[in-house]
Design a protein around this motif. Structure first.
Motif, PDB file in Angstrom:
ATOM      1  N   ARG A  16       0.836  -1.203   0.000  1.00  0.00           N
ATOM      2  CA  ARG A  16       0.000   0.000   0.000  1.00  0.00           C
ATOM      3  C   ARG A  16       0.864   1.244   0.000  1.00  0.00           C
ATOM      4  O   ARG A  16       1.855   1.319   0.702  1.00  0.00           O
ATOM      5  CB  ARG A  16      -0.893   0.010   1.234  1.00  0.00           C
ATOM      6  CG  ARG A  16      -1.909  -1.101   1.241  1.00  0.00           C
ATOM      7  CD  ARG A  16      -2.719  -1.069   2.519  1.00  0.00           C
ATOM      8  NE  ARG A  16      -3.661  -2.187   2.539  1.00  0.00           N
ATOM      9  CZ  ARG A  16      -4.742  -2.218   3.277  1.00  0.00           C
ATOM     10  NH1 ARG A  16      -5.027  -1.218   4.087  1.00  0.00           N
ATOM     11  NH2 ARG A  16      -5.541  -3.252   3.233  1.00  0.00           N
ATOM     12  N   THR A  18       1.204   5.573   0.415  1.00  0.00           N
ATOM     13  CA  THR A  18       0.828   6.534   1.448  1.00  0.00           C
ATOM     14  C   THR A  18       0.612   7.886   0.779  1.00  0.00           C
ATOM     15  O   THR A  18       1.026   8.103  -0.353  1.00  0.00           O
ATOM     16  CB  THR A  18       1.921   6.667   2.520  1.00  0.00           C
ATOM     17  OG1 THR A  18       3.125   7.102   1.888  1.00  0.00           O
ATOM     18  CG2 THR A  18       2.152   5.355   3.247  1.00  0.00           C
ATOM     19  N   GLY A  19      -0.019   8.778   1.473  1.00  0.00           N
ATOM     20  CA  GLY A  19      -0.197  10.132   0.971  1.00  0.00           C
ATOM     21  C   GLY A  19      -1.392  10.271   0.051  1.00  0.00           C
ATOM     22  O   GLY A  19      -2.247   9.383  -0.040  1.00  0.00           O
ATOM     23  N   HIS A  50      -5.783   3.129  -0.298  1.00  0.00           N
ATOM     24  CA  HIS A  50      -4.493   2.569  -0.689  1.00  0.00           C
ATOM     25  C   HIS A  50      -4.485   1.046  -0.832  1.00  0.00           C
ATOM     26  O   HIS A  50      -3.588   0.519  -1.487  1.00  0.00           O
ATOM     27  CB  HIS A  50      -3.403   3.031   0.267  1.00  0.00           C
ATOM     28  CG  HIS A  50      -3.024   4.468   0.053  1.00  0.00           C
ATOM     29  ND1 HIS A  50      -2.445   4.929  -1.105  1.00  0.00           N
ATOM     30  CD2 HIS A  50      -3.177   5.559   0.840  1.00  0.00           C
ATOM     31  CE1 HIS A  50      -2.237   6.217  -1.027  1.00  0.00           C
ATOM     32  NE2 HIS A  50      -2.676   6.636   0.145  1.00  0.00           N
TER      33      HIS A  50
END
Length: 59
Positions: A16, A18-19, A50
């Motif tokens: 996964r 991030t952000g 994600h």
């Protein structure tokens, strides 16, 4: 020429991210010069998470 392999059917193939999520529902055919040229939902508008991240290996 660069070859790429997409791992869209195996969600979060490389883990996964991030952000912020910038693209949703990319529909690339393989002839596009970059991701911005692929049909997609409006940039910045998304309702995904994600665990749905796509993975691409460029070679």
């Amino acid at each position: 020429s660069t070859n790429a392999v997409a791992y869209g059917s195996n969600l979060a193939h490389f883990g996964r991210g991030t952000g912020p999520i910038y693209f949703q529902n990319l529909e690339c055919t393989g002839s596009e010069p970059n991701l911005f040229s692929c049909p997609h939902n409006v940039l910045g508008y998304q309702n995904c998470h994600h665990h749905e991240d796509a993975g691409v290996h460029c070679g």
